[in-house]
Write a protein that holds these residues in place. Structure first.
Motif, PDB file in Angstrom:
ATOM      1  N   LYS A   2       0.841  -1.192   0.000  1.00 31.54           N
ATOM      2  CA  LYS A   2       0.000   0.000   0.000  1.00 31.54           C
ATOM      3  C   LYS A   2       0.885   1.254   0.000  1.00 31.54           C
ATOM      4  CE  LYS A   2      -3.927  -1.995   2.416  1.00 31.54           C
ATOM      5  NZ  LYS A   2      -4.763  -1.901   3.628  1.00 31.54           N
ATOM      6  N   PRO A   3       0.450   2.287  -0.712  1.00 31.60           N
ATOM      7  CA  PRO A   3       1.265   3.507  -0.822  1.00 31.60           C
ATOM      8  C   PRO A   3       1.666   4.118   0.523  1.00 31.60           C
ATOM      9  CG  PRO A   3      -0.617   3.612  -2.314  1.00 31.60           C
ATOM     10  CD  PRO A   3      -0.778   2.374  -1.485  1.00 31.60           C
ATOM     11  N   GLU A   4       0.838   3.986   1.530  1.00 32.69           N
ATOM     12  CA  GLU A   4       1.160   4.607   2.826  1.00 32.69           C
ATOM     13  C   GLU A   4       2.380   3.980   3.519  1.00 32.69           C
ATOM     14  OE1 GLU A   4      -2.651   2.098   3.681  1.00 32.69           O
ATOM     15  OE2 GLU A   4      -1.832   3.219   2.016  1.00 32.69           O
ATOM     16  N   PHE A   5       2.812   2.822   3.038  1.00 36.04           N
ATOM     17  CA  PHE A   5       3.980   2.170   3.634  1.00 36.04           C
ATOM     18  C   PHE A   5       5.272   2.409   2.845  1.00 36.04           C
ATOM     19  CE2 PHE A   5       0.402  -0.543   4.982  1.00 36.04           C
ATOM     20  CZ  PHE A   5       0.503  -0.347   6.350  1.00 36.04           C
ATOM     21  N   GLU A   6       5.162   2.953   1.646  1.00 30.38           N
ATOM     22  CA  GLU A   6       6.323   3.081   0.768  1.00 30.38           C
ATOM     23  C   GLU A   6       7.464   3.895   1.364  1.00 30.38           C
ATOM     24  OE1 GLU A   6       4.989   4.311  -3.090  1.00 30.38           O
ATOM     25  OE2 GLU A   6       3.906   2.441  -3.407  1.00 30.38           O
ATOM     26  N   ASN A   7       7.163   4.950   2.083  1.00 30.21           N
ATOM     27  CA  ASN A   7       8.212   5.823   2.623  1.00 30.21           C
ATOM     28  C   ASN A   7       8.638   5.463   4.042  1.00 30.21           C
ATOM     29  OD1 ASN A   7       8.481   7.379   0.281  1.00 30.21           O
ATOM     30  ND2 ASN A   7       6.675   8.569   0.829  1.00 30.21           N
ATOM     31  N   ILE A   8       8.108   4.381   4.576  1.00 30.02           N
ATOM     32  CA  ILE A   8       8.511   3.942   5.914  1.00 30.02           C
ATOM     33  C   ILE A   8       9.783   3.109   5.765  1.00 30.02           C
ATOM     34  CG2 ILE A   8       7.881   2.513   7.898  1.00 30.02           C
ATOM     35  CD1 ILE A   8       4.970   3.331   7.398  1.00 30.02           C
ATOM     36  N   PRO A   9      10.849   3.513   6.441  1.00 31.12           N
ATOM     37  CA  PRO A   9      12.115   2.799   6.266  1.00 31.12           C
ATOM     38  C   PRO A   9      12.140   1.444   6.977  1.00 31.12           C
ATOM     39  CG  PRO A   9      12.375   4.546   7.886  1.00 31.12           C
ATOM     40  CD  PRO A   9      10.973   4.669   7.330  1.00 31.12           C
ATOM     41  N   LEU A  10      12.829   0.506   6.362  1.00 30.87           N
ATOM     42  CA  LEU A  10      13.080  -0.795   6.963  1.00 30.87           C
ATOM     43  C   LEU A  10      14.328  -0.680   7.827  1.00 30.87           C
ATOM     44  CD1 LEU A  10      12.340  -3.900   6.934  1.00 30.87           C
ATOM     45  CD2 LEU A  10      14.160  -4.108   5.228  1.00 30.87           C
ATOM     46  N   GLN A  11      14.243  -1.176   9.041  1.00 30.85           N
ATOM     47  CA  GLN A  11      15.390  -1.184   9.942  1.00 30.85           C
ATOM     48  C   GLN A  11      15.845  -2.627  10.132  1.00 30.85           C
ATOM     49  OE1 GLN A  11      16.737   1.681  11.199  1.00 30.85           O
ATOM     50  NE2 GLN A  11      15.205   2.733   9.979  1.00 30.85           N
ATOM     51  N   LYS A  12      17.142  -2.842  10.048  1.00 31.92           N
ATOM     52  CA  LYS A  12      17.712  -4.156  10.361  1.00 31.92           C
ATOM     53  C   LYS A  12      18.220  -4.073  11.797  1.00 31.92           C
ATOM     54  CE  LYS A  12      21.056  -7.591   8.851  1.00 31.92           C
ATOM     55  NZ  LYS A  12      22.293  -7.803   8.094  1.00 31.92           N
ATOM     56  N   ASN A  13      17.440  -4.636  12.713  1.00 33.26           N
ATOM     57  CA  ASN A  13      17.767  -4.583  14.128  1.00 33.26           C
ATOM     58  C   ASN A  13      18.626  -5.808  14.458  1.00 33.26           C
ATOM     59  OD1 ASN A  13      17.774  -4.881  16.947  1.00 33.26           O
ATOM     60  ND2 ASN A  13      15.815  -3.806  17.135  1.00 33.26           N
ATOM     61  N   GLU A  14      19.934  -5.622  14.467  1.00 35.45           N
ATOM     62  CA  GLU A  14      20.852  -6.740  14.682  1.00 35.45           C
ATOM     63  C   GLU A  14      20.847  -7.222  16.126  1.00 35.45           C
ATOM     64  OE1 GLU A  14      24.655  -6.099  12.849  1.00 35.45           O
ATOM     65  OE2 GLU A  14      23.712  -5.446  10.976  1.00 35.45           O
ATOM     66  N   THR A  15      20.477  -6.360  17.061  1.00 30.53           N
ATOM     67  CA  THR A  15      20.400  -6.767  18.465  1.00 30.53           C
ATOM     68  C   THR A  15      19.319  -7.821  18.668  1.00 30.53           C
ATOM     69  OG1 THR A  15      21.156  -4.595  19.178  1.00 30.53           O
ATOM     70  CG2 THR A  15      20.026  -5.945  20.827  1.00 30.53           C
ATOM     71  N   PHE A  16      18.142  -7.588  18.086  1.00 29.91           N
ATOM     72  CA  PHE A  16      17.014  -8.507  18.241  1.00 29.91           C
ATOM     73  C   PHE A  16      16.865  -9.467  17.068  1.00 29.91           C
ATOM     74  CE2 PHE A  16      15.781  -4.974  21.041  1.00 29.91           C
ATOM     75  CZ  PHE A  16      15.589  -5.675  22.220  1.00 29.91           C
ATOM     76  N   LYS A  17      17.780  -9.367  16.083  1.00 32.79           N
ATOM     77  CA  LYS A  17      17.752 -10.236  14.886  1.00 32.79           C
ATOM     78  C   LYS A  17      16.387 -10.180  14.197  1.00 32.79           C
ATOM     79  CE  LYS A  17      21.923 -11.849  15.163  1.00 32.79           C
ATOM     80  NZ  LYS A  17      22.913 -11.263  14.314  1.00 32.79           N
ATOM     81  N   ARG A  18      15.998  -8.966  13.817  1.00 33.33           N
ATOM     82  CA  ARG A  18      14.740  -8.815  13.093  1.00 33.33           C
ATOM     83  C   ARG A  18      14.785  -7.592  12.183  1.00 33.33           C
ATOM     84  NH1 ARG A  18      11.060  -7.605  18.444  1.00 33.33           N
ATOM     85  NH2 ARG A  18      11.665  -5.432  18.710  1.00 33.33           N
ATOM     86  N   PHE A  19      14.037  -7.707  11.090  1.00 31.32           N
ATOM     87  CA  PHE A  19      13.788  -6.580  10.201  1.00 31.32           C
ATOM     88  C   PHE A  19      12.498  -5.937  10.687  1.00 31.32           C
ATOM     89  CE2 PHE A  19      16.378  -9.403   7.577  1.00 31.32           C
ATOM     90  CZ  PHE A  19      17.301  -8.516   7.054  1.00 31.32           C
ATOM     91  N   GLU A  20      12.488  -4.598  10.771  1.00 31.20           N
ATOM     92  CA  GLU A  20      11.362  -3.912  11.392  1.00 31.20           C
ATOM     93  C   GLU A  20      10.895  -2.704  10.589  1.00 31.20           C
ATOM     94  OE1 GLU A  20      13.107  -4.358  15.953  1.00 31.20           O
ATOM     95  OE2 GLU A  20      13.327  -2.446  14.905  1.00 31.20           O
ATOM     96  N   ILE A  21       9.616  -2.433  10.705  1.00 32.38           N
ATOM     97  CA  ILE A  21       9.069  -1.132  10.326  1.00 32.38           C
ATOM     98  C   ILE A  21       8.197  -0.669  11.488  1.00 32.38           C
ATOM     99  CG2 ILE A  21       9.146  -1.514   7.828  1.00 32.38           C
ATOM    100  CD1 ILE A  21       6.076  -1.926   7.902  1.00 32.38           C
ATOM    101  N   THR A  22       8.126   0.636  11.664  1.00 34.52           N
ATOM    102  CA  THR A  22       7.275   1.216  12.698  1.00 34.52           C
ATOM    103  C   THR A  22       6.201   2.047  12.010  1.00 34.52           C
ATOM    104  OG1 THR A  22       9.135   1.280  14.236  1.00 34.52           O
ATOM    105  CG2 THR A  22       7.237   2.657  14.768  1.00 34.52           C
ATOM    106  N   VAL A  23       4.962   1.709  12.327  1.00 36.99           N
ATOM    107  CA  VAL A  23       3.810   2.384  11.729  1.00 36.99           C
ATOM    108  C   VAL A  23       2.972   2.977  12.852  1.00 36.99           C
ATOM    109  CG1 VAL A  23       1.769   2.090  10.267  1.00 36.99           C
ATOM    110  CG2 VAL A  23       3.800   0.669   9.866  1.00 36.99           C
ATOM    111  N   ASP A  24       2.851   4.288  12.858  1.00 34.03           N
ATOM    112  CA  ASP A  24       2.078   4.980  13.898  1.00 34.03           C
ATOM    113  C   ASP A  24       2.462   4.511  15.296  1.00 34.03           C
ATOM    114  OD1 ASP A  24       0.696   6.436  11.937  1.00 34.03           O
ATOM    115  OD2 ASP A  24      -0.817   4.865  11.729  1.00 34.03           O
ATOM    116  N   GLY A  25       3.761   4.313  15.517  1.00 38.12           N
ATOM    117  CA  GLY A  25       4.251   3.907  16.827  1.00 38.12           C
ATOM    118  C   GLY A  25       4.142   2.417  17.123  1.00 38.12           C
TER     119      GLY A  25
END
Length: 105
Positions: A2-25
């Motif tokens: 969906k277009p509303e997610f396109e500009n949300i950056p992907l974070q590679k959280n190496e501490t928790f071994k996960r790829f993350e996005i944060t949407v509205d907190g």
């Protein structure tokens, strides 16, 4: 995605071994394991507040793009990721042919 997610950056959280996005907190993520040439995706999860928004799909698409852009091979152990690739076969090109379920994609 969906277009509303396109500009949300992907974070590679190496501490928790996960790829993350944060949407509205709220967090959507995929747990991973990383090896020399492979990244194994093992579990996708989104906060209950994100249910039905497409956030889980967005984190999958962003993660697959990251894997492709970094020249890694995918091991899609996560059932959600596996089902996504089955529906979008263009992503099979980044799956390691040695992956046990490769023929079922």
């Amino acid at each position: 995605m969906k277009p509303e997610f396109e500009n949300i950056p992907l974070q590679k959280n190496e501490t928790f071994k996960r790829f993350e996005i944060t949407v509205d907190g709220h967090l959507a993520f995929i747990n991973y394991g990383e090896f020399d040439r492979q990244i194994a995706l093992v579990h996708t999860q989104a906060a209950p507040e994100l249910k039905g928004t497409g956030a889980a799909t967005a984190v999958v698409e962003k993660t697959l793009t990251f894997i492709k852009e970094n020249g890694k091979l995918l091991l899609p152990y996560c059932p959600y990721v596996f089902a996504y690739i089955k529906k979008h076969p263009q992503w099979k090109s980044i799956v390691d042919p040695a992956f046990v379920g490769y023929a079922n994609l």
